[in-house]
Design a protein around this motif. Structure first.
Motif, PDB file in Angstrom:
ATOM      1  N   VAL A  49      42.294  16.961 -63.175  1.00 15.34           N
ATOM      2  CA  VAL A  49      42.029  17.552 -64.488  1.00 15.34           C
ATOM      3  C   VAL A  49      40.761  18.399 -64.468  1.00 15.34           C
ATOM      4  O   VAL A  49      40.740  19.536 -64.971  1.00 15.34           O
ATOM      5  N   ALA A  50      39.681  17.865 -63.884  1.00 16.47           N
ATOM      6  CA  ALA A  50      38.415  18.599 -63.872  1.00 16.47           C
ATOM      7  C   ALA A  50      38.542  19.915 -63.125  1.00 16.47           C
ATOM      8  O   ALA A  50      37.993  20.943 -63.536  1.00 16.47           O
ATOM      9  N   THR A  51      39.274  19.897 -62.020  1.00  9.06           N
ATOM     10  CA  THR A  51      39.453  21.122 -61.245  1.00  9.06           C
ATOM     11  C   THR A  51      40.416  22.078 -61.941  1.00  9.06           C
ATOM     12  O   THR A  51      40.206  23.299 -61.934  1.00  9.06           O
ATOM     13  N   ALA A  52      41.460  21.548 -62.559  1.00  8.55           N
ATOM     14  CA  ALA A  52      42.464  22.397 -63.204  1.00  8.55           C
ATOM     15  C   ALA A  52      41.890  23.131 -64.411  1.00  8.55           C
ATOM     16  O   ALA A  52      42.109  24.333 -64.574  1.00  8.55           O
ATOM     17  N   ILE A  53      41.159  22.429 -65.265  1.00  7.83           N
ATOM     18  CA  ILE A  53      40.670  23.071 -66.490  1.00  7.83           C
ATOM     19  C   ILE A  53      39.633  24.146 -66.181  1.00  7.83           C
ATOM     20  O   ILE A  53      39.503  25.127 -66.915  1.00  7.83           O
ATOM     21  N   SER A  54      38.907  23.972 -65.075  1.00 11.03           N
ATOM     22  CA  SER A  54      37.952  25.014 -64.689  1.00 11.03           C
ATOM     23  C   SER A  54      38.646  26.145 -63.942  1.00 11.03           C
ATOM     24  O   SER A  54      38.354  27.324 -64.150  1.00 11.03           O
ATOM     25  N   GLY A  55      39.602  25.803 -63.088  1.00  9.88           N
ATOM     26  CA  GLY A  55      40.311  26.826 -62.335  1.00  9.88           C
ATOM     27  C   GLY A  55      41.185  27.709 -63.201  1.00  9.88           C
ATOM     28  O   GLY A  55      41.388  28.886 -62.898  1.00  9.88           O
ATOM     29  N   LEU A  56      41.708  27.151 -64.304  1.00  6.54           N
ATOM     30  CA  LEU A  56      42.552  27.925 -65.216  1.00  6.54           C
ATOM     31  C   LEU A  56      41.745  28.651 -66.281  1.00  6.54           C
ATOM     32  O   LEU A  56      42.312  29.307 -67.150  1.00  6.54           O
ATOM     33  N   GLY A  57      40.437  28.534 -66.218  1.00  2.00           N
ATOM     34  CA  GLY A  57      39.588  29.233 -67.166  1.00  2.00           C
ATOM     35  C   GLY A  57      39.490  28.589 -68.525  1.00  2.00           C
ATOM     36  O   GLY A  57      39.022  29.214 -69.484  1.00  2.00           O
ATOM     37  N   LEU A  58      39.935  27.327 -68.651  1.00  2.00           N
ATOM     38  CA  LEU A  58      39.859  26.638 -69.937  1.00  2.00           C
ATOM     39  C   LEU A  58      38.441  26.191 -70.252  1.00  2.00           C
ATOM     40  O   LEU A  58      38.110  25.929 -71.411  1.00  2.00           O
ATOM     41  N   PHE A 117      39.953  25.273 -56.694  1.00  2.00           N
ATOM     42  CA  PHE A 117      41.348  25.337 -56.317  1.00  2.00           C
ATOM     43  C   PHE A 117      41.491  25.876 -54.899  1.00  2.00           C
ATOM     44  O   PHE A 117      40.735  26.738 -54.456  1.00  2.00           O
ATOM     45  N   GLY A 118      42.488  25.350 -54.178  1.00  2.00           N
ATOM     46  CA  GLY A 118      42.739  25.820 -52.830  1.00  2.00           C
ATOM     47  C   GLY A 118      43.390  24.717 -52.019  1.00  2.00           C
ATOM     48  O   GLY A 118      43.579  23.585 -52.482  1.00  2.00           O
ATOM     49  N   ILE A 119      43.718  25.038 -50.788  1.00  2.00           N
ATOM     50  CA  ILE A 119      44.362  24.063 -49.922  1.00  2.00           C
ATOM     51  C   ILE A 119      43.430  22.884 -49.641  1.00  2.00           C
ATOM     52  O   ILE A 119      43.865  21.743 -49.522  1.00  2.00           O
ATOM     53  N   GLY A 120      42.126  23.163 -49.562  1.00  2.00           N
ATOM     54  CA  GLY A 120      41.178  22.074 -49.352  1.00  2.00           C
ATOM     55  C   GLY A 120      41.183  21.089 -50.489  1.00  2.00           C
ATOM     56  O   GLY A 120      41.082  19.874 -50.277  1.00  2.00           O
ATOM     57  N   PHE A 121      41.322  21.589 -51.716  1.00  2.00           N
ATOM     58  CA  PHE A 121      41.366  20.699 -52.867  1.00  2.00           C
ATOM     59  C   PHE A 121      42.604  19.808 -52.823  1.00  2.00           C
ATOM     60  O   PHE A 121      42.543  18.617 -53.150  1.00  2.00           O
ATOM     61  N   ALA A 122      43.745  20.368 -52.411  1.00  2.00           N
ATOM     62  CA  ALA A 122      44.969  19.576 -52.324  1.00  2.00           C
ATOM     63  C   ALA A 122      44.808  18.428 -51.335  1.00  2.00           C
ATOM     64  O   ALA A 122      45.212  17.287 -51.612  1.00  2.00           O
ATOM     65  N   PHE A 123      44.192  18.708 -50.187  1.00  2.00           N
ATOM     66  CA  PHE A 123      43.957  17.652 -49.210  1.00  2.00           C
ATOM     67  C   PHE A 123      42.962  16.629 -49.748  1.00  2.00           C
ATOM     68  O   PHE A 123      43.095  15.424 -49.515  1.00  2.00           O
ATOM     69  N   ASN A 124      41.939  17.113 -50.462  1.00  2.00           N
ATOM     70  CA  ASN A 124      40.952  16.205 -51.035  1.00  2.00           C
ATOM     71  C   ASN A 124      41.616  15.185 -51.949  1.00  2.00           C
ATOM     72  O   ASN A 124      41.343  13.982 -51.882  1.00  2.00           O
ATOM     73  N   VAL A 125      42.472  15.676 -52.842  1.00  2.00           N
ATOM     74  CA  VAL A 125      43.141  14.791 -53.793  1.00  2.00           C
ATOM     75  C   VAL A 125      44.030  13.801 -53.065  1.00  2.00           C
ATOM     76  O   VAL A 125      44.055  12.603 -53.386  1.00  2.00           O
ATOM     77  N   TYR A 126      44.757  14.296 -52.066  1.00  2.00           N
ATOM     78  CA  TYR A 126      45.649  13.405 -51.324  1.00  2.00           C
ATOM     79  C   TYR A 126      44.883  12.281 -50.637  1.00  2.00           C
ATOM     80  O   TYR A 126      45.246  11.111 -50.758  1.00  2.00           O
ATOM     81  N   PHE A 127      43.819  12.628 -49.934  1.00  2.00           N
ATOM     82  CA  PHE A 127      43.087  11.612 -49.198  1.00  2.00           C
ATOM     83  C   PHE A 127      42.234  10.743 -50.108  1.00  2.00           C
ATOM     84  O   PHE A 127      41.989   9.574 -49.800  1.00  2.00           O
ATOM     85  N   LEU A 128      41.768  11.290 -51.209  1.00  2.00           N
ATOM     86  CA  LEU A 128      41.100  10.462 -52.203  1.00  2.00           C
ATOM     87  C   LEU A 128      42.051   9.392 -52.695  1.00  2.00           C
ATOM     88  O   LEU A 128      41.694   8.209 -52.801  1.00  2.00           O
ATOM     89  N   TYR A 129      43.278   9.792 -52.966  1.00  2.00           N
ATOM     90  CA  TYR A 129      44.298   8.839 -53.423  1.00  2.00           C
ATOM     91  C   TYR A 129      44.590   7.802 -52.352  1.00  2.00           C
ATOM     92  O   TYR A 129      44.603   6.593 -52.629  1.00  2.00           O
TER      93      TYR A 129
END
Length: 256
Positions: free
Chosen positions: A32-41, A72-84
């Motif tokens: 959520v934190a990354t999405a709302i900033s990446g989408l300009g909200l 946002f980026g491929i690094g963020f996707a990996f971050n979320v996966y490994f955090l989980y």
């Protein structure tokens, strides 16, 4: 009457509902934190750790959002996966049935990281959150083999150091947030496991108010932590993979 059809299953919803609550909160907040900033909200600058705004304008949410904000980026996707993945294993294995202890680990390590950030001018601590989780997992799975990046294999004990070295090589700068996360996690591990297992007193205890707010679902065992064997390595026969900057985890490949 014709037999009623069972409601359609939504596997994604069922998977999300099956995630333990603390891991679910950490993962959701990161997205959520990354999405709302990446989408300009919302402006990304309103999520970073900026002490003047915290002190003068009481923007206290920055003390939390700085741990979950990313780009946002491929690094963020990996971050979320490994955090989980790492948090899931901690919550369901090391802290099984003891949510107050797991929450206290995050409060304690985050507090130390915030103190370090005030001294070393760090504004985003999401890497510190990842390292604190990965370090604690590695200490409890010291002999578990992990595969790093291009097939390099070593024991999980060395995983945090490999993560920091990779960050250093790929960014060219000292990953201060990652180091702060690892050190804060080591302090927690030393005070709750290493020193008590050496015969010393356990000075760091989960506060009673947290135990009342988040009651245990599994009885405690042993003397070193949340259950029997808390201070011992639990070997897990799992492999893993690392995929570039911040693609860190507990040594598991995508899809396993």
């Amino acid at each position: 009457m014709p037999p009623q059809q069972p409601p359609a299953r939504n596997e994604i919803v069922e998977w999300f509902q099956s995630i333990p609550p603390i891991t679910k909160a950490l993962t959701t907040l990161s997205i959520v934190a990354t999405a709302i900033s990446g989408l300009g909200l919302i402006q990304p600058s309103s999520l970073i750790l900026y002490w003047p705004a915290i002190k003068s304008k009481l923007q206290l949410w920055r003390l939390v959002s700085c741990f979950f904000f990313n780009k946002f980026g491929i690094g963020f996707a990996f971050n979320v996966y490994f955090l989980y993945r790492n948090s899931l294993q901690l919550e369901t294995e090391i802290f099984r049935g003891q949510p107050a202890d797991y929450i206290f680990f995050h409060l304690f390590s985050s507090g130390l990281q915030l103190a370090a950030a005030s001294v070393f001018d760090m504004y985003v601590l999401s890497d510190g959150l990842l390292l604190s989780i990965a370090y604690l997992w590695a200490q409890h799975n010291r002999d578990t083999p992990v595969t790093f990046m291009f097939g390099i294999q070593f024991k999980a004990l060395y995983l945090p150091w490999a993560m920091i070295a990779t960050d250093l090589l790929m960014t060219g700068s000292l990953p201060r947030a990652s180091i702060a996360g690892m050190i804060s996690s080591h302090i927690y591990y030393y005070l709750t496991t290493i020193y008590p297992n050496q015969g010393g007193q356990r000075f760091l205890q989960t506060p009673q108010f947290l135990k009342r707010l988040f009651p245990a679902t599994v009885a405690r065992g042993g003397t070193g932590g949340v259950r029997a064997g808390f201070g011992q390595t639990q070997e897990q026969p799992r492999g893993g993979g690392m995929f570039g900057r911040h693609s860190w985890g507990s040594g598991q490949r995508l899809g396993t």
